[in-house]
Design a protein around this motif. Structure first.
Motif, short mmCIF file in Angstrom:
data_model
loop_
_atom_site.label_atom_id
_atom_site.label_comp_id
_atom_site.label_asym_id
_atom_site.label_seq_id
_atom_site.Cartn_x
_atom_site.Cartn_y
_atom_site.Cartn_z
N ILE A 188 1.00 -1.21 -0.20
CA ILE A 188 0.07 -0.41 0.38
C ILE A 188 0.61 1.18 0.12
N GLN A 189 1.53 1.27 0.69
CA GLN A 189 2.75 2.20 0.70
C GLN A 189 3.43 2.48 -0.35
N ASP A 190 3.44 1.62 -1.05
CA ASP A 190 4.65 1.48 -2.55
C ASP A 190 3.35 2.28 -3.71
N LEU A 191 1.78 1.67 -3.73
CA LEU A 191 1.15 2.54 -4.76
C LEU A 191 0.77 3.78 -3.88
N ASN A 192 0.66 4.62 -2.15
CA ASN A 192 0.36 5.47 -2.65
C ASN A 192 2.09 6.99 -2.66
N LEU A 193 2.98 5.79 -2.67
CA LEU A 193 4.05 6.61 -2.73
C LEU A 193 4.06 7.33 -4.78
N SER A 194 3.66 6.05 -5.10
CA SER A 194 3.96 6.21 -6.71
C SER A 194 3.36 7.32 -6.72
N LEU A 195 1.60 7.59 -6.91
CA LEU A 195 0.44 8.17 -6.83
C LEU A 195 1.29 9.27 -6.43
N GLN A 196 1.88 9.57 -5.52
CA GLN A 196 2.23 11.57 -5.23
C GLN A 196 3.13 11.59 -5.75
N LEU A 197 4.38 10.69 -6.26
CA LEU A 197 5.20 11.12 -7.11
C LEU A 197 4.81 11.44 -8.65
N ASP A 198 3.70 10.55 -9.30
CA ASP A 198 3.16 11.25 -10.21
C ASP A 198 2.71 12.34 -10.32
N GLU A 199 1.97 12.62 -9.29
CA GLU A 199 1.77 14.09 -9.03
C GLU A 199 2.40 15.08 -8.69
N ASN A 200 3.86 15.15 -8.42
CA ASN A 200 4.61 16.20 -7.75
C ASN A 200 4.22 16.66 -6.01
N LYS A 201 3.66 15.95 -5.13
CA LYS A 201 3.20 16.34 -4.11
C LYS A 201 3.68 15.62 -3.30
N ILE A 202 5.29 15.29 -3.05
CA ILE A 202 6.13 14.55 -2.38
C ILE A 202 7.19 16.29 -2.02
N PRO A 203 7.11 16.51 -1.16
CA PRO A 203 7.62 17.96 -0.38
C PRO A 203 9.54 17.40 -0.96
N LEU A 204 10.26 17.64 -0.48
CA LEU A 204 11.33 17.46 0.02
C LEU A 204 11.82 18.04 1.32
N ASN A 205 12.05 17.01 2.09
CA ASN A 205 13.00 18.01 3.28
C ASN A 205 14.49 18.24 3.21
N LEU A 206 15.37 18.85 2.71
CA LEU A 206 16.10 18.19 2.33
C LEU A 206 17.34 18.81 3.33
N LYS A 207 18.73 18.21 3.83
CA LYS A 207 19.32 18.90 4.78
C LYS A 207 20.48 17.92 4.58
N LYS A 208 21.42 18.62 5.21
CA LYS A 208 23.16 18.32 5.04
C LYS A 208 23.66 16.89 5.71
N VAL A 209 23.75 16.33 5.30
CA VAL A 209 24.09 14.80 5.83
C VAL A 209 25.60 14.76 4.73
N ARG A 241 34.86 11.54 4.47
CA ARG A 241 33.38 12.71 4.81
C ARG A 241 33.12 13.28 3.22
N ALA A 242 31.60 13.51 3.35
CA ALA A 242 31.77 13.60 1.18
C ALA A 242 29.99 14.46 2.17
N GLU A 243 30.45 15.88 1.95
CA GLU A 243 28.51 16.21 2.34
C GLU A 243 27.75 16.87 1.34
N THR A 244 26.31 16.59 1.35
CA THR A 244 25.40 17.03 0.22
C THR A 244 23.96 17.05 0.79
N GLU A 245 23.22 17.24 0.58
CA GLU A 245 21.70 18.01 1.48
C GLU A 245 20.64 16.92 0.03
N ILE A 246 20.43 15.91 1.25
CA ILE A 246 19.06 14.83 0.23
C ILE A 246 17.95 14.82 1.25
N ASP A 247 17.10 14.16 0.93
CA ASP A 247 15.95 13.79 2.09
C ASP A 247 15.71 12.65 2.31
N GLU A 248 16.38 12.53 3.55
CA GLU A 248 17.22 11.04 4.13
C GLU A 248 16.33 9.96 4.41
#
Length: 359
Positions: A188-209, A241-248
């Motif tokens: 069910i999570q896969d289905l929901n995530l796929s639909l959200q990605l298709d509709e660009n409804k996933i906000p990125l919570n970017l952090k330096k990691v 060490r290598a820092e970049t920004e990602i949604d963890e």
């Protein structure tokens, strides 16, 4: 512009030819008409006849390709993406030219031909995608039905008044029910995530990691999975060490999916190597020496609904996993490439931009 010039040049040359023929005809008339009849001026009548014949011939010469072109466009509008026989016969492949009089409209005809080929390819892809959707629906229905059958069966057994189960048996039943419920939740999570990605409804919570430590932890989690107990999982990098920004959360989901694919879809004893290269970008390479994939599977790996197995064969997942991985990498402005050969293993390369400076 080239077509307009060709038509204008053709018209001028044809008009000059008509005038030349008209002049020759008048000279011929002067010779054969008796002197007694020359008081009757036949030139205007003859000129009109010649002009009408010229107009009809020229109109037919120019109009025939246009008629076929209009018919072709109407055919495309009705959903028939084949090339008409008359158009095909007008093309000369040895010199890549159209026959006369089609040469006058060659630019238009060749562009419509290209459009027709594109529409044919798109229609074929649509049919293939529709077929994949049908297979995927059958597969996902099976995937949802199977754990529900287990849950229903074990719960019915536990509730049965006709048999007294031991504590060990009850615990085993509950473990199975718990495992199947988790599997359902993942589907069910896969289905929901796929639909959200298709509709660009996933906000990125970017952090330096620190991407080195982040990937190291994901690899360690995969190595501790019971399904990887017979595999050899290795991690390499020259960088501390290598820092970049990602949604963890989202990026971890993508890496976990790739790691578990390498574990689940390969035989026990497979060696899986994960390495990180840092330059102008961050490259994460997941390489195994497992059974590999054929070209068709690699080509369709990121195609939504593609499962790679027939619907009646047991398969884990929804057919959305790799599509979701690619979407998750893409929202991080990264790319993913897969190279694989049967019986020679698979290499997956993720490339991420360097959002921040690293040491």
């Amino acid at each position: 512009m080239k077509m307009s010039f060709r038509i204008a040049l053709h018209f001028v040359l044809s008009l000059l030819l008509m005038l030349f023929l008209l002049g020759l005809s008048m000279m011929f008339i002067e010779e054969i008409v008796p002197e007694s009849n020359k008081n009757f001026n036949q030139a205007p009548l003859f000129g009109i006849i010649v002009f009408v014949v010229f107009a009809i011939s020229y109109g037919w010469y120019l109009g025939r390709p246009l008629r076929h072109l209009i018919s072709w466009i109407r055919q495309l509008a009705e959903g028939d993406y084949s090339v008409p026989d008359k158009i095909q016969r007008s093309y000369q492949p040895h010199n890549h030219q159209m026959k006369k009089p089609y040469q006058l409209y060659q630019d238009v005809l060749l562009n419509v031909w290209t459009l027709t080929n594109t529409l044919q390819e798109n229609e074929l892809k649509k049919q293939q995608l529709d077929e994949l959707k049908k297979e995927w629906i059958a597969g996902i229905s099976h995937d949802l039905k199977t754990p529900l059958t287990y849950i229903n069966g074990y719960s019915t057994m536990l509730l049965s008044p006709h048999y007294q189960w031991t504590e060990e048996e009850k615990e085993q039943f509950l473990k199975e029910i718990h495992a199947k419920s988790i599997h359902l939740q993942e589907l069910i999570q896969d289905l929901n995530l796929s639909l959200q990605l298709d509709e660009n409804k996933i906000p990125l919570n970017l952090k330096k990691v620190d991407i080195i430590e982040f990937v190291r932890r994901v690899v360690a989690d995969a190595a501790n999975d019971p399904r990887a107990k017979d595999d050899q999982i290795e991690f390499y990098t020259y960088h501390e060490r290598a820092e970049t920004e990602i949604d963890e959360k989202l990026f971890k989901r993508a890496l976990q999916n790739l790691m578990m694919n390498a574990i689940i879809h390969n035989p026990p004893g497979t060696t899986i190597q994960v390495s990180i290269l840092v330059s102008s970008q961050v490259q994460i390479v997941i390489q195994d020496n497992g059974k590999g994939m054929d070209k068709e599977t690699v080509d369709n790996l990121f195609v939504k609904y593609y499962r790679g197995t027939p619907t009646d064969a047991p398969a884990e997942g929804t057919g959305l996993g790799m599509s979701i991985v690619k979407q998750l990498i893409s929202v991080h402005k990264g790319t993913i490439d897969v190279h694989s050969q049967l019986n020679k293993g698979t290499t997956v390369t993720i490339s991420l931009p360097r959002h921040l400076a690293s040491t």
